[in-house]
Design a protein around this motif. Structure first.
Motif: not given
Length: 148
Positions: A8, A23, A28, A58-59, A61, A64-65, A96, A98
């Motif tokens: 992270n 976010f 997220m 977190r994302t 997927d 990612g954090r 990120f 998108v």
């Protein structure tokens, strides 16, 4: 031995609610939020008498954090200049991927975000921009163009 993953990125903030909302609007997911007052944490970060509230996002997927921390004590220190330009030493942004960059920028504007420069295209591969959100946090956005 190599690293296993990037776990992270920590961002210290003054307005935890506003930054969480920013976010979450980006896409997220809030994993958790709560107080953190522990001697082990003080030993890790090298500060005494720490009282903070933290949030982990977190994302979609799950890989990612972003960790957000709002310090009650000791008080956070503001960097100078507040809205540092892109060539300032240190971590400048988080990037990120998108799906629709214009839609994301429009949604983030409702949280006070502004473009740092402008939306630009890199060759036939990506549309890119930097957005400055709450507390001067810079987020890079990248939309991969079809066929790349």
């Amino acid at each position: 031995m190599t690293i296993q993953r990037m776990d992270n990125v920590l961002i210290v903030v003054d307005d935890l609610d506003a930054v969480i909302a920013f976010f979450v609007e980006l896409g997220m997911e809030l994993e958790g939020r709560g107080p953190l007052e522990a001697r082990w944490a003080e030993r890790v970060i090298g500060l005494d008498d720490v009282r903070q509230e933290v949030a982990m996002l977190r994302t979609p997927d799950g890989h990612g954090r972003v960790e957000l921390a709002m310090f009650h004590t000791p008080k956070a220190i503001s960097p100078e200049p507040k809205d540092a330009p892109a060539n300032t030493l240190g971590i400048r942004r988080i990037m990120f991927a998108v799906d629709d960059i214009e839609d994301v920028v429009a949604r983030l504007r409702s949280h006070g975000a502004e473009l740092v420069g402008e939306l630009a295209q890199f060759e036939e591969s990506y549309r890119l921009c930097y957005v400055r959100g709450p507390e001067g946090i810079i987020v890079g956005l990248a939309e991969q163009l079809s066929g790349s």
